[in-house]
Design a protein around this motif. Structure first.
Motif, PDB file in Angstrom:
ATOM      1  N   THR A 442      47.196  43.612  41.683  1.00  0.00           N
ATOM      2  CA  THR A 442      45.928  44.323  41.496  1.00  0.00           C
ATOM      3  C   THR A 442      46.194  45.809  41.293  1.00  0.00           C
ATOM      4  N   ALA A 443      46.924  46.103  40.239  1.00  0.00           N
ATOM      5  CA  ALA A 443      47.239  47.480  39.865  1.00  0.00           C
ATOM      6  C   ALA A 443      46.036  48.099  39.158  1.00  0.00           C
ATOM      7  N   PRO A 444      46.002  49.419  39.023  1.00  0.00           N
ATOM      8  CA  PRO A 444      44.887  50.069  38.329  1.00  0.00           C
ATOM      9  C   PRO A 444      44.792  49.622  36.872  1.00  0.00           C
ATOM     10  N   GLY A 445      43.564  49.657  36.336  1.00  0.00           N
ATOM     11  CA  GLY A 445      43.366  49.346  34.927  1.00  0.00           C
ATOM     12  C   GLY A 445      43.801  50.480  34.022  1.00  0.00           C
ATOM     13  N   PHE A 446      43.836  51.691  34.579  1.00  0.00           N
ATOM     14  CA  PHE A 446      44.259  52.859  33.806  1.00  0.00           C
ATOM     15  C   PHE A 446      45.689  53.218  34.194  1.00  0.00           C
ATOM     16  N   ASN A 447      46.547  53.423  33.222  1.00  0.00           N
ATOM     17  CA  ASN A 447      47.949  53.760  33.470  1.00  0.00           C
ATOM     18  C   ASN A 447      48.148  55.261  33.278  1.00  0.00           C
ATOM     19  N   SER A 448      48.383  55.959  34.391  1.00  0.00           N
ATOM     20  CA  SER A 448      48.571  57.416  34.322  1.00  0.00           C
ATOM     21  C   SER A 448      50.028  57.809  34.124  1.00  0.00           C
ATOM     22  N   ARG A 449      50.896  56.828  33.884  1.00  0.00           N
ATOM     23  CA  ARG A 449      52.303  57.034  33.512  1.00  0.00           C
ATOM     24  C   ARG A 449      53.140  57.636  34.651  1.00  0.00           C
ATOM     25  N   PHE A 450      52.827  57.279  35.872  1.00  0.00           N
ATOM     26  CA  PHE A 450      53.631  57.790  36.975  1.00  0.00           C
ATOM     27  C   PHE A 450      55.016  57.154  37.000  1.00  0.00           C
ATOM     28  N   LYS A 451      55.097  55.925  36.523  1.00  0.00           N
ATOM     29  CA  LYS A 451      56.400  55.251  36.501  1.00  0.00           C
ATOM     30  C   LYS A 451      57.401  56.059  35.679  1.00  0.00           C
ATOM     31  N   GLN A 452      56.982  56.573  34.553  1.00  0.00           N
ATOM     32  CA  GLN A 452      57.891  57.355  33.710  1.00  0.00           C
ATOM     33  C   GLN A 452      58.282  58.650  34.394  1.00  0.00           C
ATOM     34  N   ALA A 453      57.341  59.246  35.141  1.00  0.00           N
ATOM     35  CA  ALA A 453      57.661  60.474  35.884  1.00  0.00           C
ATOM     36  C   ALA A 453      58.742  60.201  36.931  1.00  0.00           C
ATOM     37  N   LEU A 454      58.663  59.039  37.593  1.00  0.00           N
ATOM     38  CA  LEU A 454      59.685  58.672  38.566  1.00  0.00           C
ATOM     39  C   LEU A 454      61.053  58.560  37.900  1.00  0.00           C
ATOM     40  N   VAL A 455      61.092  57.914  36.738  1.00  0.00           N
ATOM     41  CA  VAL A 455      62.352  57.757  36.013  1.00  0.00           C
ATOM     42  C   VAL A 455      62.889  59.113  35.578  1.00  0.00           C
ATOM     43  N   ASP A 456      62.018  59.953  35.028  1.00  0.00           N
ATOM     44  CA  ASP A 456      62.440  61.266  34.529  1.00  0.00           C
ATOM     45  C   ASP A 456      63.051  62.134  35.622  1.00  0.00           C
ATOM     46  N   GLU A 457      62.544  61.979  36.855  1.00  0.00           N
ATOM     47  CA  GLU A 457      63.034  62.815  37.958  1.00  0.00           C
ATOM     48  C   GLU A 457      64.138  62.151  38.760  1.00  0.00           C
ATOM     49  N   GLY A 458      64.634  61.020  38.288  1.00  0.00           N
ATOM     50  CA  GLY A 458      65.802  60.415  38.900  1.00  0.00           C
ATOM     51  C   GLY A 458      65.556  59.612  40.159  1.00  0.00           C
ATOM     52  N   VAL A 459      64.311  59.210  40.404  1.00  0.00           N
ATOM     53  CA  VAL A 459      64.013  58.370  41.557  1.00  0.00           C
ATOM     54  C   VAL A 459      64.566  56.962  41.294  1.00  0.00           C
ATOM     55  N   LEU A 460      65.214  56.396  42.293  1.00  0.00           N
ATOM     56  CA  LEU A 460      65.878  55.106  42.112  1.00  0.00           C
ATOM     57  C   LEU A 460      64.962  53.913  42.357  1.00  0.00           C
ATOM     58  N   ALA A 461      64.001  54.075  43.264  1.00  0.00           N
ATOM     59  CA  ALA A 461      63.142  52.938  43.629  1.00  0.00           C
ATOM     60  C   ALA A 461      61.803  53.433  44.122  1.00  0.00           C
ATOM     61  N   VAL A 462      60.782  52.600  43.923  1.00  0.00           N
ATOM     62  CA  VAL A 462      59.461  52.827  44.487  1.00  0.00           C
ATOM     63  C   VAL A 462      59.020  51.524  45.134  1.00  0.00           C
ATOM     64  N   SER A 463      58.334  51.620  46.272  1.00  0.00           N
ATOM     65  CA  SER A 463      57.885  50.412  46.961  1.00  0.00           C
ATOM     66  C   SER A 463      56.438  50.580  47.400  1.00  0.00           C
TER      67      SER A 463
END
Length: 555
Positions: A442-463
């Protein structure tokens, strides 16, 4: 000769000083001859308020002459209806009289002890001697004294509060919850009102510093506790016949939590939202104290973010954060006021020993609640632009900070949220053997692209949490190189006050669980696994390595 006279004079002056100090102490103890400024600096004295009386005011809708509010010039009301606003006709509130220590007069009587019960404590308990107890409504008994300087004693009652439930606990240092509930008519035991009092001055609380031990740092992620005011009602408990079919939600949930805490001994606990089941928590404070007390008594630091249910009870997000932040061993922070949400912050874990350098950064972000635009984007809210910009700016500033640049080995970063990102829906990314997809994310219907921000800043995992019966991990890969770039995990629901079930999808039904993350700083490795409430309780379920050498890796 002269030297002998000097020594004798010194001894005489010292003895005279001791005698004068002793006389002043005796006179001050009896007549308070020293000014308040000096009293406030002495360890035996504490400035501030002391409680001189406690009573209970009841009112009924059938009696227009009754009032639940006493004279506000004399009494302070504790703003908690002892019936939790569930009484059809009855309401009741605790009132206290309080004074500043410097304003006490001869006729004031300071409270030294409080008890609740039907009988006078002098006759019902041993070792009470000839001490006189005064009766108040609701079975409240007060031991008061008019002796001068009683307010200076650590025994003096300086604050009063109300918690609810047969399982209520006190998480604040210096406070004591009374054994017996306030005696009210037509009040159930499950959410019974319990007085709690503080003796002496408030205890100062220092924010702990998380630090690597023996080269490793272990995090326990606890998702969706769904605690209530009172013992709560179990939902979808598995197996259904466990313990003869008897199930008290919060008791079973906290027993599970305690068992994993004691076996895993984490360095940090992350509560990733929906700690409080707002719908069944008319006093959210009582629910918060139940989980916080588990960590405080074990001296384990903890950090919280909120889900969509936490603020549906008696406290909003700001008040919940203020309460949680005030507790011992809490690392929770509200975050910048200019950023949307409550609970956008980071924690730098320091290297072993006395090092000021950080090998690990943890980010926490508020995923809010329900969609602000149901017509266009149904379901749940999303991370906002101000949050993503805060995250990116913070990550870049930290990279250039002395505590990060000074760490000469490989650094690691991870993030925690409550509601999953839209990318969790990509079933092709789910790693086999990492867990189960039992319900649609049940993720949001709108994608604000936070996943790409995590990748760009070198974060290894999100939970995340939120979807209780999902406990899988997805491995997102670069669209250009097909190389692994981010792990996205579910913790799985831990609390019996929230839904479980899905027996038609999961063989044997869903068993509550907790996810672990272990960071090996020497190898720059992340390992994760889960612990179950029922069945293979001692096993590390679905254990796998998700980062090696500071890089995202496939299992």
């Amino acid at each position: 000769m002269t030297r002998r006279i000097q020594v004798r004079t010194t001894i005489q002056l010292g003895a005279l000083s001791c005698i004068i100090f002793l006389l002043v102490f005796i006179l001050d103890n009896r007549f308070r001859v020293l000014p308040d400024a000096i009293h406030n600096a002495l360890p035996a004295h504490h400035p501030g308020l002391v409680i001189t009386d406690i009573t209970l005011a009841s009112c009924s809708s059938l009696n227009i002459l009754s009032s639940c509010k006493l004279d506000p010039q004399k009494w302070h009301r504790v703003e908690k209806d002892l019936y939790l606003n569930k009484g059809w006709l009855n309401h009741a509130f605790v009132h206290i009289q309080r004074k500043r220590e410097s304003e006490l007069v001869e006729t004031d009587r300071v409270i030294l002890d409080v008890k609740v019960g039907r009988l006078d404590p002098t006759t019902s308990e041993k070792d009470q001697g000839a001490e006189r107890w005064e009766s108040r409504p609701g079975g409240i008994w007060l031991k008061r004294t008019s002796k001068r300087h009683a307010s200076d004693s650590v025994k003096a009652v300086t604050a009063v509060d109300v918690l609810f439930g047969a399982d209520a606990v006190e998480a604040r240092p210096g406070w004591q919850i009374l054994d017996q509930p306030v005696q009210l008519s037509n009040s159930g035991d499950n959410q019974a009102a319990r007085l709690t009092v503080r003796h002496g001055p408030p205890v100062s609380i220092e924010r702990p510093t998380p630090r690597v031990r023996d080269g490793k740092f272990k995090i326990m992620q606890v998702a969706d506790l769904h605690l209530s005011t009172g013992i709560g009602v179990c939902r979808d408990a598995e197996p259904a016949n466990h313990d003869g079919g008897k199930c008290d939600a919060d008791i079973r949930t906290l027993e599970f939590l305690g068992s994993v805490l004691d076996s895993e001994k984490p360095d940090l606990v992350v509560l990733s939202g929906d700690q409080v089941n707002g719908e069944t928590a008319p006093d959210a404070q009582s629910a918060v104290f139940k989980f916080a007390e588990m960590f405080i008594k074990r001296k384990i630091p903890f950090a919280t973010i909120f889900g969509n249910h936490d603020d549906e009870g008696s406290l909003g997000r700001q008040a919940l954060m203020q309460l949680t932040q005030s507790l011992p061993f809490s690392l929770s922070l509200p975050g910048p006021s200019s950023v949307e949400g409550v609970g956008n912050y980071y924690i730098d874990v320091l290297a072993r020993g006395t090092s000021t350098y950080s090998p690990l950064t943890l980010y926490f972000l508020d995923t809010h609640g329900y969609s602000p635009d149901e017509r266009q984007f149904r379901g749940y809210d999303w991370l906002k632009k101000s949050q993503i910009e805060w995250f990116k700016t913070t990550a870049r500033n930290l990279r250039n900070s002395p505590s990060h640049k000074g760490y000469k080995h490989i650094r690691m970063e991870m993030a925690f949220i409550h509601i999953p990102l839209p990318e969790y829906r990509n079933e092709g990314d789910i790693v086999k053997g990492s867990g189960t997809l039992a319900e649609p994310p049940t993720a949001p219907g709108f994608n604000s692209r936070f996943k790409q921000a995590l990748v760009d800043e070198g974060v290894l995992a999100v939970s995340c949490g939120h979807d209780h019966v999902n406990d899988y991990c997805s491995l997102a890969k670069s669209s250009e190189s097909s190389q692994p770039e981010l792990w996205m995990c579910y913790a799985g629901g831990s609390g019996f006050g929230g839904y479980g079930g899905y027996a038609n999808v999961i063989e044997g039904g869903y068993h509550r669980r907790i996810r672990m993350f272990e960071f090996d700083m020497d190898e720059a490795r992340i390992r994760t696994w889960k612990r179950l409430e029922y069945g293979e309780r001692e096993k590390k379920v679905d254990e796998m390595i998700i980062a090696e050498g500071g890089k995202v890796v496939a299992p």
